[in-house]
Design a protein around this motif. Structure first.
Motif, short mmCIF file in Angstrom:
data_model
loop_
_atom_site.label_atom_id
_atom_site.label_comp_id
_atom_site.label_asym_id
_atom_site.label_seq_id
_atom_site.Cartn_x
_atom_site.Cartn_y
_atom_site.Cartn_z
N THR A 52 -7.77 -9.69 -6.79
CA THR A 52 -7.29 -9.16 -5.51
C THR A 52 -5.78 -9.18 -5.45
O THR A 52 -5.11 -9.97 -6.13
CB THR A 52 -7.84 -9.98 -4.33
OG1 THR A 52 -7.44 -11.36 -4.48
CG2 THR A 52 -9.37 -9.93 -4.30
N ASP A 53 -5.21 -8.29 -4.64
CA ASP A 53 -3.77 -8.26 -4.45
C ASP A 53 -3.35 -9.32 -3.43
O ASP A 53 -4.20 -10.11 -2.95
CB ASP A 53 -3.28 -6.87 -4.05
CG ASP A 53 -3.84 -6.41 -2.70
OD1 ASP A 53 -4.31 -7.25 -1.91
OD2 ASP A 53 -3.80 -5.20 -2.43
N LYS A 54 -2.07 -9.35 -3.09
CA LYS A 54 -1.55 -10.39 -2.20
C LYS A 54 -2.12 -10.29 -0.78
O LYS A 54 -2.01 -11.22 0.01
CB LYS A 54 -0.03 -10.35 -2.16
CG LYS A 54 0.55 -9.04 -1.65
CD LYS A 54 2.08 -9.07 -1.70
CE LYS A 54 2.67 -7.76 -1.22
NZ LYS A 54 4.17 -7.79 -1.30
N PHE A 55 -2.73 -9.14 -0.46
CA PHE A 55 -3.33 -8.95 0.85
C PHE A 55 -4.84 -9.21 0.83
O PHE A 55 -5.52 -9.03 1.83
CB PHE A 55 -3.06 -7.53 1.37
CG PHE A 55 -1.60 -7.20 1.45
CD1 PHE A 55 -0.79 -7.76 2.42
CD2 PHE A 55 -1.03 -6.32 0.53
CE1 PHE A 55 0.56 -7.45 2.49
CE2 PHE A 55 0.31 -6.00 0.59
CZ PHE A 55 1.12 -6.58 1.57
N GLY A 56 -5.34 -9.60 -0.35
CA GLY A 56 -6.76 -9.88 -0.48
C GLY A 56 -7.62 -8.67 -0.78
O GLY A 56 -8.85 -8.77 -0.82
N LYS A 57 -6.98 -7.52 -1.03
CA LYS A 57 -7.72 -6.31 -1.36
C LYS A 57 -8.08 -6.31 -2.85
O LYS A 57 -7.23 -6.59 -3.69
CB LYS A 57 -6.89 -5.07 -1.03
CG LYS A 57 -7.61 -3.76 -1.30
CD LYS A 57 -6.75 -2.56 -0.95
CE LYS A 57 -7.47 -1.25 -1.25
NZ LYS A 57 -6.63 -0.06 -0.92
N GLU A 58 -9.31 -6.00 -3.14
CA GLU A 58 -9.79 -6.04 -4.52
C GLU A 58 -9.32 -4.81 -5.31
O GLU A 58 -9.46 -3.68 -4.86
CB GLU A 58 -11.31 -6.11 -4.52
CG GLU A 58 -11.94 -6.35 -5.88
CD GLU A 58 -13.44 -6.52 -5.79
OE1 GLU A 58 -14.16 -5.71 -6.42
OE2 GLU A 58 -13.88 -7.45 -5.09
N TYR A 59 -8.74 -5.07 -6.49
CA TYR A 59 -8.37 -3.97 -7.38
C TYR A 59 -9.65 -3.34 -7.95
O TYR A 59 -10.71 -3.96 -7.97
CB TYR A 59 -7.50 -4.48 -8.53
CG TYR A 59 -6.10 -4.87 -8.14
CD1 TYR A 59 -5.16 -3.91 -7.78
CD2 TYR A 59 -5.71 -6.21 -8.14
CE1 TYR A 59 -3.86 -4.27 -7.43
CE2 TYR A 59 -4.42 -6.58 -7.79
CZ TYR A 59 -3.50 -5.61 -7.44
OH TYR A 59 -2.23 -5.98 -7.09
N LYS A 60 -9.51 -2.12 -8.44
CA LYS A 60 -10.65 -1.45 -9.06
C LYS A 60 -11.16 -2.29 -10.22
O LYS A 60 -10.39 -2.80 -11.03
CB LYS A 60 -10.25 -0.06 -9.54
CG LYS A 60 -9.93 0.90 -8.40
CD LYS A 60 -9.53 2.28 -8.91
CE LYS A 60 -9.23 3.21 -7.75
NZ LYS A 60 -8.81 4.56 -8.22
N HIS A 61 -12.48 -2.43 -10.27
CA HIS A 61 -13.10 -3.35 -11.22
C HIS A 61 -14.21 -2.62 -11.98
O HIS A 61 -15.08 -2.01 -11.38
CB HIS A 61 -13.68 -4.55 -10.44
CG HIS A 61 -14.12 -5.67 -11.31
ND1 HIS A 61 -15.39 -6.20 -11.26
CD2 HIS A 61 -13.46 -6.38 -12.26
CE1 HIS A 61 -15.49 -7.18 -12.12
NE2 HIS A 61 -14.35 -7.31 -12.76
N SER A 96 -6.83 5.10 -13.55
CA SER A 96 -6.24 3.97 -12.83
C SER A 96 -5.23 3.24 -13.70
O SER A 96 -4.12 2.92 -13.25
CB SER A 96 -7.34 3.01 -12.39
OG SER A 96 -6.81 1.93 -11.67
#
Length: 203
Positions: A52-61, A96
């Motif tokens: 996840t990024d610093k905002f807690g959003k998950e990167y593409k996995h 991506s």
């Protein structure tokens, strides 16, 4: 690499050799930080656990959709061997990956525009013999392949990083030592050929 077999349509449950190079043969990796960031992006997309990024959003996995079997990064090009379960996985992953890396590279090196020569190319690998030889080709891209940090060769000899899966290729050999010899034998053959060429042509 020849382009006549470049994949136009991808299929599920198949191996592909993906590769690309810098625009006008320019460098796509300037220093260690660049190599490391490209590998960080691979790990971010392909490690078992999402990042996840610093905002807690998950990167593409893509861990459950595509696996990385082998790779090598060179100053102006790269080679990656993938296995995909979903027919669109490699396309989505590479889009991506290359978009994120280009944005990073342009910002860090104060440049703009395209970094890569074109859309990446991909060749379908359909036979076990092809799998063996393409991993050897990929790993031997660097002249010091046995100590080059930015490839998967050492993952074939030791414990693999969790975003690389060499097992399907190693299972085609009796043991790890046999794979090591398979690679080094070809390196020695190529060295002998180069020495003969120098003697014949004086170059």
């Amino acid at each position: 690499m020849p382009t006549k077999n470049v994949a136009k349509v991808f299929v599920q449950n198949a191996y592909y050799h993906a590769y690309n190079r810098g625009w006008n043969l320019g460098k796509i990796f300037i220093d260690e930080a660049d190599y490391n960031y490209f590998e960080y992006l691979l790990a971010r997309h392909l490690s078992p656990d999402p990042v996840t990024d610093k905002f807690g959003k998950e990167y593409k996995h893509f861990y459950n959709e595509v696996q990385l079997m082998a790779y090598c990064l060179m100053s102006n090009h790269f080679h990656i061997l993938f296995y995909q379960y979903d027919e669109s996985a490699i396309t989505r992953l590479m889009t991506s990956l290359m978009t994120a890396y280009t944005a990073y590279f342009n910002k860090r090196h104060n440049r703009r525009g395209s970094l890569f020569e074109s859309t990446y190319k991909a060749v379908w690998i359909g036979r076990d013999e092809q799998l063996q030889h393409i991993t050897r080709y990929i790993h031997l891209n660097h002249s010091k392949y046995n100590i080059w940090r930015h490839s998967s060769y050492l993952d074939y000899l030791e414990v693999s990083r969790n975003w690389i899966n060499p097992r399907p290729i190693l299972d085609l050999f009796n043991n790890t030592k046999q794979y090591e010899e398979f690679v080094s034998d070809y390196e020695e053959l190529q060295r002998e050929r180069d020495e003969i060429k120098k003697e014949l042509y004086g170059s």
